[in-house]
Design an enzyme around this catalytic site. Structure first.
Site, PDB file in Angstrom:
ATOM      1  N   HIS A  80      -7.523   3.321   3.651  1.00  0.00           N
ATOM      2  CA  HIS A  80      -7.326   4.019   4.652  1.00  0.00           C
ATOM      3  C   HIS A  80      -8.531   4.369   5.152  1.00  0.00           C
ATOM      4  CE1 HIS A  80      -3.294   4.844   2.994  1.00  0.00           C
ATOM      5  NE2 HIS A  80      -2.962   5.416   4.140  1.00  0.00           N
TER       6      HIS A  80
ATOM      7  N   CYS B 224     -11.029   3.225  -0.649  1.00  0.00           N
ATOM      8  CA  CYS B 224      -9.545   3.372  -0.395  1.00  0.00           C
ATOM      9  C   CYS B 224      -9.335   2.752   0.947  1.00  0.00           C
ATOM     10  CB  CYS B 224      -9.315   5.068   0.081  1.00  0.00           C
ATOM     11  SG  CYS B 224      -7.699   5.477   0.657  1.00  0.00           S
TER      12      CYS B 224
ATOM     13  N   ASP C  41       0.968  -1.200  -0.136  1.00  0.00           N
ATOM     14  CA  ASP C  41      -0.024   0.104  -0.103  1.00  0.00           C
ATOM     15  C   ASP C  41       0.904   1.396   0.106  1.00  0.00           C
ATOM     16  OD1 ASP C  41      -2.595   1.520   0.126  1.00  0.00           O
ATOM     17  OD2 ASP C  41      -1.806   1.819   2.491  1.00  0.00           O
ATOM     18  N   SER C  42       0.122   2.315  -0.178  1.00  0.00           N
ATOM     19  CA  SER C  42       1.011   3.455  -0.111  1.00  0.00           C
ATOM     20  C   SER C  42       1.441   3.917   1.281  1.00  0.00           C
ATOM     21  CB  SER C  42       0.164   4.819  -0.912  1.00  0.00           C
ATOM     22  OG  SER C  42      -0.946   4.777  -0.124  1.00  0.00           O
TER      23      SER C  42
ATOM     24  N   GLU D 183      -2.935   8.637   8.000  1.00  0.00           N
ATOM     25  CA  GLU D 183      -1.284   8.605   8.091  1.00  0.00           C
ATOM     26  C   GLU D 183      -0.802   9.245   9.297  1.00  0.00           C
ATOM     27  OE1 GLU D 183       1.144   7.112   6.010  1.00  0.00           O
ATOM     28  OE2 GLU D 183      -0.526   5.847   5.345  1.00  0.00           O
TER      29      GLU D 183
ATOM     30  N   CYS E  75      -4.490  -1.354  -2.075  1.00  0.00           N
ATOM     31  CA  CYS E  75      -4.464   0.241  -2.187  1.00  0.00           C
ATOM     32  C   CYS E  75      -5.261   0.160  -3.619  1.00  0.00           C
ATOM     33  CB  CYS E  75      -3.093   0.674  -2.466  1.00  0.00           C
ATOM     34  SG  CYS E  75      -3.022   2.310  -2.942  1.00  0.00           S
ATOM     35  N   ASN E  76      -6.343   0.811  -3.399  1.00  0.00           N
ATOM     36  CA  ASN E  76      -7.241   1.168  -4.678  1.00  0.00           C
ATOM     37  C   ASN E  76      -6.481   1.952  -5.565  1.00  0.00           C
ATOM     38  OD1 ASN E  76     -10.211   0.539  -3.714  1.00  0.00           O
ATOM     39  ND2 ASN E  76      -9.108   0.848  -2.036  1.00  0.00           N
TER      40      ASN E  76
END
Ligand code: DGL
Length: 267
Positions: free
Chosen positions: A187, A185, A11-12, A153, A74-75
Protein backbone atom coordinates in the site's frame (compact mmCIF):
# COMPACT_ATOMS: atom_id res chain seq x y z
CA UNK A 1 -1.47 -26.12 -17.28
CA UNK A 2 -1.85 -23.79 -20.24
CA UNK A 3 0.45 -20.87 -21.05
CA UNK A 4 -2.63 -18.72 -21.65
CA UNK A 5 -4.01 -19.39 -18.17
CA UNK A 6 -4.22 -16.29 -15.93
CA UNK A 7 -1.81 -15.15 -13.22
CA UNK A 8 -3.40 -14.83 -9.76
CA UNK A 9 -2.58 -11.82 -7.59
CA UNK A 10 -3.73 -11.44 -3.98
CA UNK A 11 -3.62 -8.77 -1.30
CA UNK A 12 -5.51 -7.77 1.82
CA UNK A 13 -6.93 -4.86 -0.21
CA UNK A 14 -5.92 -2.41 -2.91
CA UNK A 15 -2.17 -2.38 -2.16
CA UNK A 16 -1.42 -5.33 -4.40
CA UNK A 17 -2.63 -3.27 -7.35
CA UNK A 18 0.76 -1.50 -7.19
CA UNK A 19 2.35 -4.88 -7.96
CA UNK A 20 -0.32 -5.81 -10.53
CA UNK A 21 0.46 -2.53 -12.33
CA UNK A 22 4.12 -3.48 -12.74
CA UNK A 23 3.22 -6.98 -13.95
CA UNK A 24 0.84 -5.45 -16.52
CA UNK A 25 3.55 -3.06 -17.66
CA UNK A 26 6.22 -5.74 -18.02
CA UNK A 27 3.96 -8.51 -19.35
CA UNK A 28 1.17 -6.79 -21.29
CA UNK A 29 -0.21 -10.02 -22.75
CA UNK A 30 -0.71 -11.77 -19.43
CA UNK A 31 -4.21 -11.94 -18.02
CA UNK A 32 -4.51 -11.21 -14.28
CA UNK A 33 -7.12 -12.26 -11.77
CA UNK A 34 -6.82 -10.11 -8.67
CA UNK A 35 -8.40 -10.63 -5.27
CA UNK A 36 -8.45 -7.86 -2.68
CA UNK A 37 -9.76 -8.93 0.72
CA UNK A 38 -10.87 -5.37 1.50
CA UNK A 39 -13.59 -6.48 3.92
CA UNK A 40 -10.93 -7.91 6.29
CA UNK A 41 -8.19 -5.34 5.62
CA UNK A 42 -5.86 -4.50 7.37
CA UNK A 43 -4.02 -7.77 7.87
CA UNK A 44 -1.08 -6.02 9.56
CA UNK A 45 -2.40 -6.06 13.16
CA UNK A 46 -3.83 -9.62 12.92
CA UNK A 47 -2.14 -12.73 14.36
CA UNK A 48 -0.15 -14.72 11.79
CA UNK A 49 -2.48 -17.73 12.03
CA UNK A 50 -5.41 -15.56 10.97
CA UNK A 51 -3.47 -13.99 8.09
CA UNK A 52 -2.49 -17.49 7.00
CA UNK A 53 -6.11 -18.64 7.01
CA UNK A 54 -7.32 -15.65 4.98
CA UNK A 55 -4.45 -15.91 2.50
CA UNK A 56 -5.16 -19.59 1.95
CA UNK A 57 -8.82 -18.77 1.29
CA UNK A 58 -7.82 -16.37 -1.47
CA UNK A 59 -5.28 -18.82 -2.90
CA UNK A 60 -7.88 -21.61 -3.01
CA UNK A 61 -10.40 -19.34 -4.72
CA UNK A 62 -7.82 -18.60 -7.42
CA UNK A 63 -6.77 -22.23 -7.79
CA UNK A 64 -10.44 -22.85 -8.68
CA UNK A 65 -9.94 -20.40 -11.57
CA UNK A 66 -7.00 -22.35 -12.98
CA UNK A 67 -4.24 -19.83 -12.48
CA UNK A 68 -0.74 -20.78 -13.68
CA UNK A 69 1.19 -18.76 -11.08
CA UNK A 70 0.29 -17.00 -7.82
CA UNK A 71 1.72 -13.67 -6.68
CA UNK A 72 1.26 -12.84 -2.99
CA UNK A 73 1.25 -9.07 -3.52
CA UNK A 74 1.14 -8.43 0.23
CA UNK A 75 4.16 -8.39 2.52
CA UNK A 76 2.16 -9.36 5.61
CA UNK A 77 0.68 -12.39 3.84
CA UNK A 78 4.06 -13.26 2.29
CA UNK A 79 5.69 -13.25 5.74
CA UNK A 80 2.98 -15.48 7.19
CA UNK A 81 2.18 -17.83 4.31
CA UNK A 82 4.78 -17.97 1.52
CA UNK A 83 6.41 -21.17 2.78
CA UNK A 84 3.21 -23.16 3.17
CA UNK A 85 1.80 -22.02 -0.17
CA UNK A 86 5.05 -22.84 -1.97
CA UNK A 87 5.16 -26.27 -0.40
CA UNK A 88 1.54 -27.19 -0.99
CA UNK A 89 0.41 -25.61 -4.24
CA UNK A 90 1.25 -27.31 -7.54
CA UNK A 91 2.06 -23.97 -9.24
CA UNK A 92 4.86 -21.40 -8.67
CA UNK A 93 4.15 -18.96 -5.83
CA UNK A 94 6.01 -15.64 -5.68
CA UNK A 95 6.09 -13.34 -2.66
CA UNK A 96 7.15 -9.70 -2.45
CA UNK A 97 9.67 -9.75 0.40
CA UNK A 98 12.70 -11.32 -1.23
CA UNK A 99 12.35 -9.19 -4.40
CA UNK A 100 12.09 -6.08 -2.17
CA UNK A 101 15.20 -7.05 -0.23
CA UNK A 102 17.10 -7.71 -3.45
CA UNK A 103 16.09 -4.36 -4.96
CA UNK A 104 17.21 -2.55 -1.80
CA UNK A 105 20.54 -4.33 -1.69
CA UNK A 106 21.20 -3.39 -5.33
CA UNK A 107 20.34 0.26 -4.65
CA UNK A 108 22.16 0.71 -1.34
CA UNK A 109 25.76 1.97 -1.24
CA UNK A 110 26.52 1.39 2.43
CA UNK A 111 24.06 -1.48 3.17
CA UNK A 112 22.20 0.57 5.77
CA UNK A 113 18.56 -0.06 5.06
CA UNK A 114 15.30 1.07 6.65
CA UNK A 115 12.23 -1.14 6.25
CA UNK A 116 8.75 0.35 6.60
CA UNK A 117 6.04 -2.27 7.01
CA UNK A 118 2.96 -3.41 8.88
CA UNK A 119 3.18 -4.65 12.46
CA UNK A 120 2.89 -8.22 11.21
CA UNK A 121 5.71 -7.87 8.70
CA UNK A 122 8.04 -6.12 11.14
CA UNK A 123 7.36 -8.66 13.90
CA UNK A 124 7.91 -11.60 11.56
CA UNK A 125 11.54 -10.57 10.92
CA UNK A 126 11.10 -11.68 7.30
CA UNK A 127 12.91 -8.66 5.82
CA UNK A 128 15.76 -9.01 8.26
CA UNK A 129 16.10 -12.64 7.26
CA UNK A 130 15.98 -11.86 3.51
CA UNK A 131 18.41 -8.92 3.73
CA UNK A 132 20.89 -10.80 5.92
CA UNK A 133 20.80 -13.74 3.53
CA UNK A 134 21.98 -11.32 0.81
CA UNK A 135 24.57 -9.54 2.96
CA UNK A 136 25.11 -10.64 6.54
CA UNK A 137 26.81 -7.39 7.59
CA UNK A 138 23.96 -5.09 6.52
CA UNK A 139 22.43 -2.70 9.08
CA UNK A 140 18.64 -2.78 9.30
CA UNK A 141 16.20 -0.36 10.92
CA UNK A 142 12.55 -1.41 10.94
CA UNK A 143 9.49 0.74 11.57
CA UNK A 144 5.85 -0.34 11.72
CA UNK A 145 3.47 2.21 10.18
CA UNK A 146 -0.01 0.94 11.15
CA UNK A 147 -1.79 4.15 10.14
CA UNK A 148 -0.74 4.06 6.48
CA UNK A 149 -2.94 1.22 5.17
CA UNK A 150 -6.26 2.71 6.37
CA UNK A 151 -5.30 6.00 4.67
CA UNK A 152 -4.76 4.28 1.33
CA UNK A 153 -7.78 1.98 1.62
CA UNK A 154 -10.05 4.97 2.24
CA UNK A 155 -8.58 6.82 -0.76
CA UNK A 156 -7.26 9.61 1.52
CA UNK A 157 -3.58 9.29 0.71
CA UNK A 158 -3.09 12.55 -1.21
CA UNK A 159 -3.92 15.46 1.09
CA UNK A 160 -2.45 17.43 3.96
CA UNK A 161 -3.79 14.94 6.52
CA UNK A 162 -1.84 12.10 4.89
CA UNK A 163 1.29 14.23 4.71
CA UNK A 164 1.13 15.02 8.43
CA UNK A 165 0.47 11.40 9.26
CA UNK A 166 3.57 10.36 7.31
CA UNK A 167 5.65 13.05 9.03
CA UNK A 168 4.54 11.95 12.52
CA UNK A 169 4.98 8.26 11.82
CA UNK A 170 8.48 8.61 10.36
CA UNK A 171 9.77 10.90 13.14
CA UNK A 172 11.66 8.03 14.90
CA UNK A 173 13.75 7.56 11.73
CA UNK A 174 15.43 10.93 12.29
CA UNK A 175 17.78 9.29 14.79
CA UNK A 176 18.77 6.47 12.40
CA UNK A 177 21.32 6.22 9.59
CA UNK A 178 20.30 4.63 6.27
CA UNK A 179 20.62 5.34 2.56
CA UNK A 180 17.75 3.18 1.30
CA UNK A 181 14.14 2.74 2.38
CA UNK A 182 12.10 -0.32 1.44
CA UNK A 183 8.37 0.26 1.22
CA UNK A 184 7.69 -3.11 2.83
CA UNK A 185 3.93 -2.92 2.37
CA UNK A 186 2.34 -2.81 -1.06
CA UNK A 187 0.00 0.00 0.00
CA UNK A 188 2.88 2.37 0.77
CA UNK A 189 3.93 3.33 -2.79
CA UNK A 190 0.81 5.52 -2.82
CA UNK A 191 2.43 7.58 -0.04
CA UNK A 192 5.87 7.51 -1.65
CA UNK A 193 6.18 11.23 -2.43
CA UNK A 194 5.44 12.16 1.20
CA UNK A 195 7.86 9.51 2.47
CA UNK A 196 10.56 10.80 0.10
CA UNK A 197 10.05 14.31 1.38
CA UNK A 198 10.57 13.16 4.97
CA UNK A 199 13.74 11.14 4.41
CA UNK A 200 15.34 13.64 2.05
CA UNK A 201 16.87 13.48 -1.43
CA UNK A 202 19.99 11.52 -0.46
CA UNK A 203 17.89 8.45 0.43
CA UNK A 204 16.54 6.01 -2.19
CA UNK A 205 12.94 4.95 -1.55
CA UNK A 206 11.83 1.82 -3.38
CA UNK A 207 9.12 -0.81 -3.44
CA UNK A 208 9.27 -4.46 -4.42
CA UNK A 209 6.76 -4.09 -7.27
CA UNK A 210 9.12 -3.86 -10.26
CA UNK A 211 11.47 -6.55 -8.95
CA UNK A 212 8.53 -8.87 -8.23
CA UNK A 213 7.27 -8.40 -11.78
CA UNK A 214 10.73 -9.43 -13.05
CA UNK A 215 10.53 -12.58 -10.92
CA UNK A 216 7.15 -13.39 -12.48
CA UNK A 217 8.61 -12.97 -15.96
CA UNK A 218 11.64 -15.14 -15.16
CA UNK A 219 9.51 -17.94 -13.74
CA UNK A 220 7.16 -17.98 -16.69
CA UNK A 221 9.96 -17.75 -19.26
CA UNK A 222 11.92 -20.53 -17.61
CA UNK A 223 8.86 -22.78 -17.58
CA UNK A 224 7.81 -21.83 -21.15
CA UNK A 225 4.57 -20.50 -19.72
CA UNK A 226 4.50 -16.94 -21.05
CA UNK A 227 1.13 -16.16 -22.69
CA UNK A 228 1.16 -16.91 -26.41
CA UNK A 229 -1.62 -14.60 -27.44
CA UNK A 230 -1.07 -11.15 -28.89
CA UNK A 231 -4.46 -9.87 -27.67
CA UNK A 232 -4.85 -7.32 -24.94
CA UNK A 233 -6.14 -9.33 -21.97
CA UNK A 234 -9.23 -8.44 -19.94
CA UNK A 235 -8.23 -8.59 -16.28
CA UNK A 236 -10.68 -9.56 -13.54
CA UNK A 237 -10.79 -7.93 -10.12
CA UNK A 238 -12.55 -9.45 -7.12
CA UNK A 239 -13.14 -7.72 -3.81
CA UNK A 240 -14.67 -8.92 -0.56
CA UNK A 241 -15.49 -5.26 0.27
CA UNK A 242 -17.11 -2.30 -1.45
CA UNK A 243 -17.22 -2.72 -5.23
CA UNK A 244 -17.67 1.03 -5.79
CA UNK A 245 -14.49 2.09 -3.92
CA UNK A 246 -12.50 -0.79 -5.41
CA UNK A 247 -13.63 0.10 -8.93
CA UNK A 248 -12.79 3.78 -8.59
CA UNK A 249 -9.31 2.99 -7.24
CA UNK A 250 -8.66 0.57 -10.14
CA UNK A 251 -9.81 3.18 -12.66
CA UNK A 252 -7.58 5.81 -11.10
CA UNK A 253 -4.40 3.78 -10.45
CA UNK A 254 -4.42 1.39 -13.36
CA UNK A 255 -6.12 3.69 -15.88
CA UNK A 256 -8.52 0.92 -16.90
CA UNK A 257 -11.90 2.09 -18.15
CA UNK A 258 -14.87 -0.02 -17.01
CA UNK A 259 -12.80 -2.66 -15.20
CA UNK A 260 -14.37 -6.08 -14.70
CA UNK A 261 -15.00 -5.89 -10.93
CA UNK A 262 -16.80 -8.66 -9.06
CA UNK A 263 -17.75 -9.54 -5.52
CA UNK A 264 -16.20 -12.44 -3.63
CA UNK A 265 -17.33 -13.65 -0.20
CA UNK A 266 -15.23 -15.47 2.35
CA UNK A 267 -16.75 -17.17 5.40
N1 DGL B 1 -0.54 -4.58 1.47
C1 DGL B 1 -0.19 -5.30 2.60
C2 DGL B 1 1.25 -5.55 2.81
O1 DGL B 1 2.00 -5.48 1.86
C3 DGL B 1 -1.09 -5.50 3.71
C4 DGL B 1 -1.44 -4.37 4.56
C5 DGL B 1 -2.44 -4.75 5.60
O2 DGL B 1 -3.47 -5.33 5.26
O3 DGL B 1 -2.20 -4.42 6.77
O4 DGL B 1 1.68 -5.85 3.89
Amino acid sequence: MQANAPIGVIDSGVGGLTVAKEIMRLLPHEKLIYIGDNARCPYGPRPQAEVRKYTWQMARALMGKNIKLLVIACNTATAATLDSLQKQLPIPVIGVIFPGARAAMKASHDSQIAVLGTEGTVKSGAYEHALKSLKSSCQITQLACPKFVPLVESDEYEGEFARNMVRETLAPLKAEAFDTVILGCTHYPLLQRFIEKEVGPSVTVLSSAAETAKDVENHLRFQHMLAETGHKPVHKFYTSGSMAIFRSIIEKWLAIEHPDVRQIKFL
